[in-house]
Design a protein around this motif. Structure first.
Motif: not given
Length: 240
Positions: A151-152, A154, A163, A171, A180-183
């Motif tokens: 999961r990503r 924003c 996904s 991106t 977009l980032v991963r926690r």
């Protein structure tokens, strides 16, 4: 007819809960847009509060002080934050919206029976019982781990990005253009720890609500997003 119309115009509250990876973020976002519900995402409320925390910051609730940074550490480890702390932040936001006559959808609150005990009297005073809908997204652990580890979200509005082959090279968020980032919460080991916490502490809410004569609608979450949302929509339309 007028009585029925007045009832439909009353604010409603929808409570969503499910294990990490069950799709709460996606489903509550869709439902909030389609059914015009103000979304209250507990993880976002906590994250926002923790981002501003400084050493020594305390929150005083009912005569007891809670260290913001200590609660932040629990949250980062995947543990549940103190019930009173969560209840205070959640109900503050819910009251702001309900006083404006807005209908609400909850993502991630309540998460324990203790929070349910705190929340139920508040809920009963704020909403008519037939304007409360509870939906449980049921998912297998392996599927939940797989979903979360990929999961990503924003950075700007925390939109969850599904996904799949079409999104894996993205991106930037297609909705607001932010990165977009991963926690850190979505690392596999932390996910499994969070799922165990969910099983031990949150899943008992199903029986808790039913013991208080409240209907819990169960939706199997290992279906496609569209199929899950169709079931969610059918539930919300019947309650409308």
């Amino acid at each position: 007819v007028n009585i029925q119309k007045d009832q439909q115009d009353l604010p409603r509250i929808v409570i969503f809960f499910g294990a990490p990876g069950s799709g709460k973020g996606t489903q509550t976002t869709l439902a909030s847009e389609v059914f015009r519900l103000s979304r209250v995402e507990m993880s976002k409320i906590l994250e926002t509060r923790f981002q501003k925390a400084l050493p020594g910051d305390m929150l005083r609730i009912e005569g007891k002080e809670y260290s913001i940074l200590e609660q932040k550490k629990l949250w980062q480890e995947g543990s549940l934050v103190a019930d009173e702390f969560v209840f205070h932040l959640a109900t503050k936001r819910i009251l702001e919206l309900s006083e404006r006559g807005e209908s609400i959808i909850l993502d991630g609150f309540p998460r324990t029976v203790a929070q349910g005990d705190l929340f139920l009297p508040f809920l009963s005073k704020t909403y008519s019982k037939d304007r409360i809908t509870i939906i449980f997204l049921d998912i297998q652990e392996d599927e939940a781990v797989s979903r979360n580890s990929k999961r990503r979200i924003c950075e700007l509005a925390r939109h969850p990005i599904l996904s799949n082959e079409e999104t894996k090279r993205l991106t930037l968020c297609p909705l607001d253009g932010s990165s977009l980032v991963r926690r850190s919460l979505d690392e596999p080991d932390i996910i499994r720890f969070r799922i165990q916490k969910f099983t031990d502490q949150t899943l008992p809410l199903v029986q808790y609500f039913e013991d208080h004569d409240m209907i819990v609608h169960t939706v199997l979450a290992n279906q496609s997003v569209a199929n899950v949302f169709q079931e969610v929509s059918d539930i919300l339309k019947k309650q409308d």
